[in-house]
Write a protein that holds these residues in place. Structure first.
Motif, short mmCIF file in Angstrom:
data_model
loop_
_atom_site.label_atom_id
_atom_site.label_comp_id
_atom_site.label_asym_id
_atom_site.label_seq_id
_atom_site.Cartn_x
_atom_site.Cartn_y
_atom_site.Cartn_z
N HIS A 21 -12.13 34.58 95.25
CA HIS A 21 -10.76 34.83 94.79
C HIS A 21 -10.64 34.41 93.33
O HIS A 21 -10.37 33.27 93.02
CB HIS A 21 -9.77 34.07 95.67
N ARG A 22 -10.83 35.39 92.45
CA ARG A 22 -10.83 35.09 91.02
C ARG A 22 -9.47 34.64 90.52
O ARG A 22 -9.36 33.99 89.48
CB ARG A 22 -11.30 36.31 90.22
N HIS A 23 -8.42 34.99 91.24
CA HIS A 23 -7.06 34.63 90.81
C HIS A 23 -6.60 33.32 91.45
O HIS A 23 -5.42 32.96 91.35
CB HIS A 23 -6.09 35.76 91.12
N ASP A 24 -7.53 32.62 92.11
CA ASP A 24 -7.24 31.30 92.69
C ASP A 24 -8.21 30.28 92.12
O ASP A 24 -9.07 29.73 92.83
CB ASP A 24 -7.37 31.34 94.22
N PRO A 25 -8.08 29.98 90.82
CA PRO A 25 -8.99 28.98 90.23
C PRO A 25 -8.68 27.59 90.76
O PRO A 25 -7.53 27.25 91.03
CB PRO A 25 -8.70 29.09 88.74
N ILE A 26 -9.72 26.78 90.92
CA ILE A 26 -9.55 25.40 91.39
C ILE A 26 -9.44 24.46 90.19
O ILE A 26 -8.43 23.78 90.02
CB ILE A 26 -10.74 25.00 92.29
N ASP A 27 -10.43 24.42 89.36
CA ASP A 27 -10.44 23.61 88.14
C ASP A 27 -11.80 23.82 87.48
O ASP A 27 -12.70 24.42 88.07
CB ASP A 27 -10.20 22.12 88.44
N THR A 83 -15.20 27.56 85.50
CA THR A 83 -14.02 27.36 86.35
C THR A 83 -14.38 27.69 87.79
O THR A 83 -14.78 28.82 88.10
CB THR A 83 -12.86 28.26 85.89
N SER A 84 -14.24 26.72 88.65
CA SER A 84 -14.52 26.92 90.07
C SER A 84 -13.46 27.81 90.68
O SER A 84 -12.26 27.67 90.40
CB SER A 84 -14.57 25.57 90.79
N LEU A 85 -13.88 28.74 91.53
CA LEU A 85 -12.97 29.70 92.16
C LEU A 85 -12.93 29.49 93.66
O LEU A 85 -13.95 29.14 94.29
CB LEU A 85 -13.44 31.13 91.87
N GLU A 86 -11.77 29.72 94.23
CA GLU A 86 -11.63 29.64 95.68
C GLU A 86 -12.61 30.62 96.32
O GLU A 86 -12.64 31.81 96.00
CB GLU A 86 -10.21 29.99 96.09
N THR A 87 -13.45 30.10 97.22
CA THR A 87 -14.50 30.90 97.84
C THR A 87 -14.46 30.68 99.34
O THR A 87 -14.54 29.55 99.82
CB THR A 87 -15.89 30.50 97.30
N VAL A 88 -14.29 31.78 100.09
CA VAL A 88 -14.21 31.71 101.55
C VAL A 88 -15.45 32.38 102.12
O VAL A 88 -15.79 33.50 101.73
CB VAL A 88 -12.94 32.41 102.06
N VAL A 89 -16.12 31.69 103.04
CA VAL A 89 -17.35 32.20 103.64
C VAL A 89 -17.12 32.46 105.12
O VAL A 89 -16.71 31.55 105.86
CB VAL A 89 -18.52 31.21 103.45
N ASP A 90 -17.35 33.69 105.53
CA ASP A 90 -17.27 34.07 106.94
C ASP A 90 -18.69 34.13 107.48
O ASP A 90 -19.45 35.06 107.17
CB ASP A 90 -16.56 35.41 107.06
N LEU A 132 -24.08 28.63 108.59
CA LEU A 132 -25.41 29.12 108.27
C LEU A 132 -25.50 29.72 106.88
O LEU A 132 -26.60 29.87 106.34
CB LEU A 132 -25.86 30.14 109.33
N VAL A 133 -24.37 30.04 106.29
CA VAL A 133 -24.33 30.41 104.87
C VAL A 133 -23.33 29.51 104.17
O VAL A 133 -22.19 29.34 104.62
CB VAL A 133 -23.93 31.89 104.67
N SER A 134 -23.77 28.90 103.10
CA SER A 134 -22.91 28.08 102.25
C SER A 134 -22.86 28.74 100.88
O SER A 134 -23.85 29.35 100.44
CB SER A 134 -23.48 26.66 102.12
N ALA A 135 -21.71 28.65 100.20
CA ALA A 135 -21.60 29.35 98.92
C ALA A 135 -20.51 28.73 98.06
O ALA A 135 -19.62 28.03 98.54
CB ALA A 135 -21.29 30.83 99.14
N SER A 136 -20.60 29.00 96.76
CA SER A 136 -19.52 28.67 95.81
C SER A 136 -19.62 29.64 94.65
O SER A 136 -20.64 30.30 94.44
CB SER A 136 -19.63 27.22 95.33
N ALA A 137 -18.53 29.72 93.89
CA ALA A 137 -18.48 30.67 92.77
C ALA A 137 -17.69 30.06 91.62
O ALA A 137 -16.79 29.24 91.82
CB ALA A 137 -17.82 31.98 93.22
#
Length: 503
Positions: free
Chosen positions: A8-14, A389-396, A411-416
């Protein structure tokens, strides 16, 4: 069904503070003596006694900060023993660890403050000093700050110049003790609060009047919520005349180690158990943030995880805490970094334990050479996150349940993260069997793949690096399928770590 990652590029964390990719070097085993400092030994190239093969490997990581001298060692270390002509420095005890090539509990003090800062200069990294609360004094800590940071005409500033360093070291980060609930004195939270108030008052006063650098103080925290609550409550009581006693700190630290099975001998269940336990780091951060939110809601106190990583049973104080560092360990580190990125608004620094030869080290050495570990390769692959800038990342994804552990293992971990017009995604396929078709969804409709890489393809999770095979753990290219609508798909091999850069 494959896993899906939604960025979610429009949900920056910091911003991900670069110091989240920090390191830690203690006078322990062969970390300093043998791994970093070899003095006049001519078996490897050196500069000012520092071995350059180690330095060159670390330079490639763009190391942001290095913590020193401990660790437990810090709370029995007296900095004046390690300055001045080396031939005049005393040999002292190391009551916590055997160290050096002779594997004895002695500290020769040939590597001290100026050698450490010289190393930091070589690495273009910020020094982080831990002061002695265990058997030191506030005066000793303030003197160290004066020696390092004052550019005036005092005895200590002049002594630094006599030691060959005219300009101040400008040290920003100062840890007030180390694990003072344990090896640093076994203090109760109330006792540490009283000590912290005394030390911080003197160091804060020095900072306000004399320091060339803006000093930031790091208090000792605990993975126990009760200990942190009692510390913060007692700090308020013993500083009640101060408008806000919590202004005495910028950061609070927590430490977390984890293990399951041996370093190279472990079964499938222990593989997943170690990954489950690595998730405790995130829980520790969340608990500390929650406690600070109750006691200091108006103070911007961030979390420093200045010791973390895998501590296998093979690593003992009598062998310098040495262990083999495997692909399993590296995969666990990737997941911890994903957790740090998710908490970029509250985590300001982390320091993996430790930099060279000790515990989950990034570099290993022998008498003649130095080489990178699998964990080093994760740091190298992930370094484009630094400052982004860290972005909200949801992993299904599916998860592996581990009996008697508080967390399962996705079984899958991720960040963006995003920086300079590029979107950087890192992910791990932690399944032991079978590749995973991972779909990455973004809102970059006309996205193009700039770069993609994979670590540990076709390597067993128990494999570890040696001087002879270290290059086989380096990243390879991996094919990414671009659907042209902001979605890309990568077939991540089993037990691998992948990076994808989009623009």
């Amino acid at each position: 069904m494959g896993a899906e990652i939604h960025v979610h590029r429009h949900d920056p964390i910091d911003q991900i503070n670069p110091t989240v990719y920090g390191h830690f070097a203690e006078h322990l085993g062969r970390c300093i003596y043998g791994g970093i400092w070899v003095g006049d030994d001519d078996r490897v190239p050196t500069e000012d006694g520092i071995r350059m093969d180690t330095v060159e490997l670390l330079q490639d990581l763009d190391m942001p900060v290095l913590r020193w001298p401990g660790g437990c060692f810090a709370d029995d270390y007296h900095w004046e023993d390690g300055v001045g002509p080396r031939e005049e420095r005393p040999t002292r005890r190391n009551m916590f660890w055997t160290q050096g090539r002779r594997d004895i509990p002695e500290e020769p003090n040939t590597f001290g403050t100026n050698e450490f800062v010289r190393l930091c200069d070589m690495l273009d990294t910020e020094p982080y000093l831990a002061v002695n609360v265990g058997n030191g004094s506030p005066s000793e800590a303030a003197d160290w700050a004066e020696y390092c940071n004052y550019d005036g005409d005092t005895e200590l500033a002049n002594r630094r110049a006599e030691h060959g360093v005219d300009e101040p070291h400008d040290v920003t980060y100062w840890g007030v003790g180390n694990e003072n609930w344990g090896c640093g004195g076994r203090l109760s939270p109330e006792e540490y609060a009283e000590q912290y108030r005394r030390y911080a008052t003197y160091m804060r006063s020095f900072n306000g009047m004399m320091s060339d650098a803006e000093m930031e103080l790091i208090s000792v925290g605990h993975i126990s919520e009760d200990w942190n609550r009692r510390f913060l409550d007692a700090l308020a009581e013993c500083s009640e005349w101060v408008e806000s006693p919590y202004e005495l700190m910028e950061h609070m630290s927590v430490h977390r180690y984890y293990e399951a099975g041996g370093d190279t001998e472990f079964d499938d269940e222990e593989y997943y158990r170690l990954l489950a336990r690595s998730r405790l780091v995130a829980q520790d951060i969340d608990n500390a943030v929650e406690t600070l939110g109750v006691y200091a809601p108006d103070n911007d106190i961030s979390i420093v995880v200045d010791e973390w990583g895998v501590w296998h049973p093979e690593a003992k104080n009598t062998n310098g805490l040495e262990q083999e560092n495997t692909v399993r360990d590296a995969i666990s580190a990737a997941g911890v970094f994903d957790d740090f990125h998710e908490r970029a608004d509250v985590v300001s620094m982390s320091n993996i334990a430790q930099t060279v030869n000790v515990l989950q080290c990034l570099v290993q050495t022998d008498e003649d050479s130095a080489w990178a570990t699998p964990t080093y390769q994760v740091f190298d692959l992930y370094k484009d996150h630094m400052g982004a800038t860290s972005l909200e990342t949801v992993v299904d994804t599916e998860a592996e349940t581990v009996e008697d552990e508080p967390f399962d293992v996705p079984l899958v971990s991720a960040s963006a993260s995003e920086q300079d017009g590029e979107l950087f995604v890192t992910l791990s396929n932690r399944a032991l069997d079978g590749s995973e078709a991972v779909e990455i969804n973004t809102d970059l409709d006309d996205a193009s793949v700039v770069e993609s890489a994979v670590l540990f393809d076709d390597q067993d999770v128990s494999e570890y690096s040696t001087d002879d095979n270290a290059d086989t753990f380096e990243a390879d290219d991996i094919e990414v399928e671009n659907h042209g609508d902001g979605t890309v798909v990568v077939d991540a091999p089993a037990s691998s770590v992948v990076s994808v850069t989009l623009e």
